[in-house]
Design a protein around this motif. Structure first.
Motif, PDB file in Angstrom:
ATOM      1  N   THR A 171       0.941  -1.121  -0.058  1.00 46.50           N
ATOM      2  CA  THR A 171       0.109  -0.015  -0.036  1.00 46.50           C
ATOM      3  C   THR A 171       0.769   1.210   0.032  1.00 46.50           C
ATOM      4  N   VAL A 172       1.670   1.076   0.876  1.00 43.81           N
ATOM      5  CA  VAL A 172       2.780   2.548   0.975  1.00 43.81           C
ATOM      6  C   VAL A 172       3.622   2.691  -0.539  1.00 43.81           C
ATOM      7  N   ARG A 173       4.158   1.530  -1.172  1.00 44.47           N
ATOM      8  CA  ARG A 173       4.804   1.731  -2.334  1.00 44.47           C
ATOM      9  C   ARG A 173       3.689   2.068  -3.418  1.00 44.47           C
ATOM     10  N   ALA A 174       2.586   1.764  -3.447  1.00 44.58           N
ATOM     11  CA  ALA A 174       1.392   2.291  -4.211  1.00 44.58           C
ATOM     12  C   ALA A 174       1.245   3.555  -4.048  1.00 44.58           C
ATOM     13  N   VAL A 175       1.135   4.192  -2.879  1.00 46.91           N
ATOM     14  CA  VAL A 175       0.934   5.672  -2.685  1.00 46.91           C
ATOM     15  C   VAL A 175       2.115   6.435  -3.064  1.00 46.91           C
ATOM     16  N   ILE A 176       3.224   5.949  -2.742  1.00 50.43           N
ATOM     17  CA  ILE A 176       4.432   6.792  -3.103  1.00 50.43           C
ATOM     18  C   ILE A 176       4.435   6.750  -4.765  1.00 50.43           C
ATOM     19  N   ALA A 177       4.480   5.531  -5.135  1.00 52.51           N
ATOM     20  CA  ALA A 177       4.320   5.498  -6.781  1.00 52.51           C
ATOM     21  C   ALA A 177       3.255   6.524  -7.430  1.00 52.51           C
ATOM     22  N   HIS A 178       2.030   6.601  -6.950  1.00 49.65           N
ATOM     23  CA  HIS A 178       1.145   7.212  -7.529  1.00 49.65           C
ATOM     24  C   HIS A 178       1.488   8.740  -7.378  1.00 49.65           C
ATOM     25  N   VAL A 179       2.226   9.103  -6.281  1.00 46.65           N
ATOM     26  CA  VAL A 179       2.519  10.621  -5.897  1.00 46.65           C
ATOM     27  C   VAL A 179       3.640  11.046  -7.156  1.00 46.65           C
ATOM     28  N   LEU A 180       4.551  10.026  -7.134  1.00 47.23           N
ATOM     29  CA  LEU A 180       5.803  10.316  -7.836  1.00 47.23           C
ATOM     30  C   LEU A 180       5.299  10.451  -9.325  1.00 47.23           C
ATOM     31  N   ASP A 181       4.214   9.828  -9.840  1.00 51.98           N
ATOM     32  CA  ASP A 181       3.785  10.043 -11.145  1.00 51.98           C
ATOM     33  C   ASP A 181       3.061  11.281 -11.291  1.00 51.98           C
ATOM     34  N   GLN A 182       2.712  11.844 -10.201  1.00 51.29           N
ATOM     35  CA  GLN A 182       2.100  13.464 -10.444  1.00 51.29           C
ATOM     36  C   GLN A 182       2.913  14.334 -10.593  1.00 51.29           C
ATOM     37  N   LEU A 183       4.291  14.286 -10.220  1.00 47.40           N
ATOM     38  CA  LEU A 183       5.081  15.229 -10.041  1.00 47.40           C
ATOM     39  C   LEU A 183       5.658  15.830 -11.529  1.00 47.40           C
ATOM     40  N   PRO A 184       5.586  17.270 -11.707  1.00 48.34           N
ATOM     41  CA  PRO A 184       5.985  17.748 -12.928  1.00 48.34           C
ATOM     42  C   PRO A 184       7.479  17.336 -13.063  1.00 48.34           C
ATOM     43  N   ILE A 185       7.816  17.447 -14.390  1.00 48.21           N
ATOM     44  CA  ILE A 185       9.358  17.224 -14.821  1.00 48.21           C
ATOM     45  C   ILE A 185      10.135  18.171 -14.020  1.00 48.21           C
ATOM     46  N   SER A 186      11.137  17.896 -13.317  1.00 47.17           N
ATOM     47  CA  SER A 186      11.950  18.999 -12.481  1.00 47.17           C
ATOM     48  C   SER A 186      13.015  18.146 -11.886  1.00 47.17           C
ATOM     49  N   ASP A 187      13.987  18.929 -11.275  1.00 46.21           N
ATOM     50  CA  ASP A 187      15.136  18.144 -10.680  1.00 46.21           C
ATOM     51  C   ASP A 187      14.692  17.551  -9.377  1.00 46.21           C
ATOM     52  N   ALA A 188      13.582  18.263  -8.449  1.00 44.91           N
ATOM     53  CA  ALA A 188      13.227  17.919  -7.458  1.00 44.91           C
ATOM     54  C   ALA A 188      12.330  16.430  -7.730  1.00 44.91           C
ATOM     55  N   ALA A 189      11.677  16.265  -8.758  1.00 43.96           N
ATOM     56  CA  ALA A 189      11.095  15.095  -9.216  1.00 43.96           C
ATOM     57  C   ALA A 189      11.847  13.790  -9.201  1.00 43.96           C
ATOM     58  N   THR A 190      13.107  14.345 -10.202  1.00 47.21           N
ATOM     59  CA  THR A 190      14.002  13.422 -10.387  1.00 47.21           C
ATOM     60  C   THR A 190      14.835  12.708  -9.161  1.00 47.21           C
ATOM     61  N   ARG A 191      14.847  13.759  -8.267  1.00 43.00           N
ATOM     62  CA  ARG A 191      15.874  13.288  -6.939  1.00 43.00           C
ATOM     63  C   ARG A 191      14.818  12.374  -6.214  1.00 43.00           C
ATOM     64  N   ALA A 192      13.416  12.806  -6.284  1.00 41.15           N
ATOM     65  CA  ALA A 192      12.474  12.103  -5.378  1.00 41.15           C
ATOM     66  C   ALA A 192      12.573  10.618  -6.042  1.00 41.15           C
ATOM     67  N   ARG A 193      12.392  10.529  -7.218  1.00 41.49           N
ATOM     68  CA  ARG A 193      12.087   9.178  -8.264  1.00 41.49           C
ATOM     69  C   ARG A 193      13.598   8.361  -7.916  1.00 41.49           C
ATOM     70  N   LEU A 194      14.718   8.970  -7.832  1.00 34.63           N
ATOM     71  CA  LEU A 194      15.824   8.510  -7.669  1.00 34.63           C
ATOM     72  C   LEU A 194      15.865   7.686  -6.437  1.00 34.63           C
ATOM     73  N   SER A 195      15.784   8.499  -5.248  1.00 33.64           N
ATOM     74  CA  SER A 195      15.924   7.982  -3.973  1.00 33.64           C
ATOM     75  C   SER A 195      14.861   6.935  -3.733  1.00 33.64           C
ATOM     76  N   TRP A 196      13.654   6.803  -4.226  1.00 34.04           N
ATOM     77  CA  TRP A 196      12.656   5.829  -3.994  1.00 34.04           C
ATOM     78  C   TRP A 196      12.550   4.812  -5.289  1.00 34.04           C
ATOM     79  N   GLN A 197      13.416   4.751  -6.176  1.00 32.81           N
ATOM     80  CA  GLN A 197      13.262   3.759  -7.227  1.00 32.81           C
ATOM     81  C   GLN A 197      13.386   2.340  -6.786  1.00 32.81           C
ATOM     82  N   ARG A 198      14.227   2.096  -5.660  1.00 33.22           N
ATOM     83  CA  ARG A 198      14.582   0.759  -5.129  1.00 33.22           C
ATOM     84  C   ARG A 198      13.218   0.284  -4.438  1.00 33.22           C
ATOM     85  N   ALA A 199      12.433   1.287  -3.898  1.00 32.76           N
ATOM     86  CA  ALA A 199      11.180   0.900  -3.050  1.00 32.76           C
ATOM     87  C   ALA A 199       9.959   0.846  -4.124  1.00 32.76           C
ATOM     88  N   VAL A 200       9.882   1.461  -4.960  1.00 32.12           N
ATOM     89  CA  VAL A 200       8.472   1.437  -5.795  1.00 32.12           C
ATOM     90  C   VAL A 200       8.958   1.000  -7.314  1.00 32.12           C
TER      91      VAL A 200
END
Length: 200
Positions: A171-200
């Motif tokens: 459930t937590v992985r799904a919520v995080i993945a859903h939020v990450l999918d909504q982020l606009p293309i940006s440095d912050a979004a890239t950093r968030a995706r990179l730091s969570w890619q192993r989990a989601v």
């Protein structure tokens, strides 16, 4: 004087530990620990997202998100309000708490609350446990076997089991993945995706 610092991967570390506990889950206490850690990982993710959004000075939407999340943190708002703010800012709609993954998250929050603010019993009889909406939720998802409901008069022996701990992590992985999918293309979004890619 020592200063407590937060690391950018603390949420991921919590989720990783929840998954590790779940993999070898053999008793109710293991499932409870995994549930609390999984929920805490999501809280850490939202805090990290606020921190990253503050640094995204070129995107008004991310700055707006940072302002909302900082204001909510100042009033110690619950995670649900923060997730609604994230979704409204990024999609112009609140989180859909009647659908996946947010409906499951609402049930996970209740379980997490049961873990850290325990209640002795749901009812006085095994029938009360079997009739509880939370027990039904997990039976309907085939996470607990309906046959065990008639043998317990407390919910902890029924819902704090390995399949429910696995569901909490998912459930937590799904919520995080859903939020990450909504982020606009940006440095912050890239950093968030990179730091969570192993989990989601």
């Amino acid at each position: 004087m020592a200063i407590l610092t937060s690391t950018s991967n603390s949420g991921w570390s919590l989720l990783q530990k929840a998954q590790s506990i779940t993999a070898t889950c053999s008793e109710n206490a293991d499932a409870q620990a995994a549930i609390v850690l999984a929920y805490s990982a999501l809280e850490a993710f939202v805090s990290q997202l606020e921190w990253l959004a503050r640094r995204e000075t070129d995107l008004p939407k991310m700055q707006e998100l940072a302002v909302f999340l900082m204001a909510l943190e100042d009033i110690r708002a619950q995670l649900k309000r923060k997730l609604d703010a994230i979704m409204v800012t990024l999609t112009s709609k609140r989180a859909n708490w009647g659908g996946t993954p947010f409906q499951d998250l609402a049930h996970l929050k209740l379980l997490r609350d049961w873990c850290v603010h325990p209640k002795p019993v749901v009812g006085n009889t095994a029938k009360d446990v079997a009739d509880s909406c939370e027990a039904r939720f997990f039976v309907e998802r085939s996470l607990i076997d309906e046959s065990v409901l008639g043998h317990h008069v407390t919910w902890d022996n029924v819902v704090f089991v390995k399949p429910v701990a696995e569901w909490a992590c998912e459930t937590v992985r799904a919520v995080i993945a859903h939020v990450l999918d909504q982020l606009p293309i940006s440095d912050a979004a890239t950093r968030a995706r990179l730091s969570w890619q192993r989990a989601v």
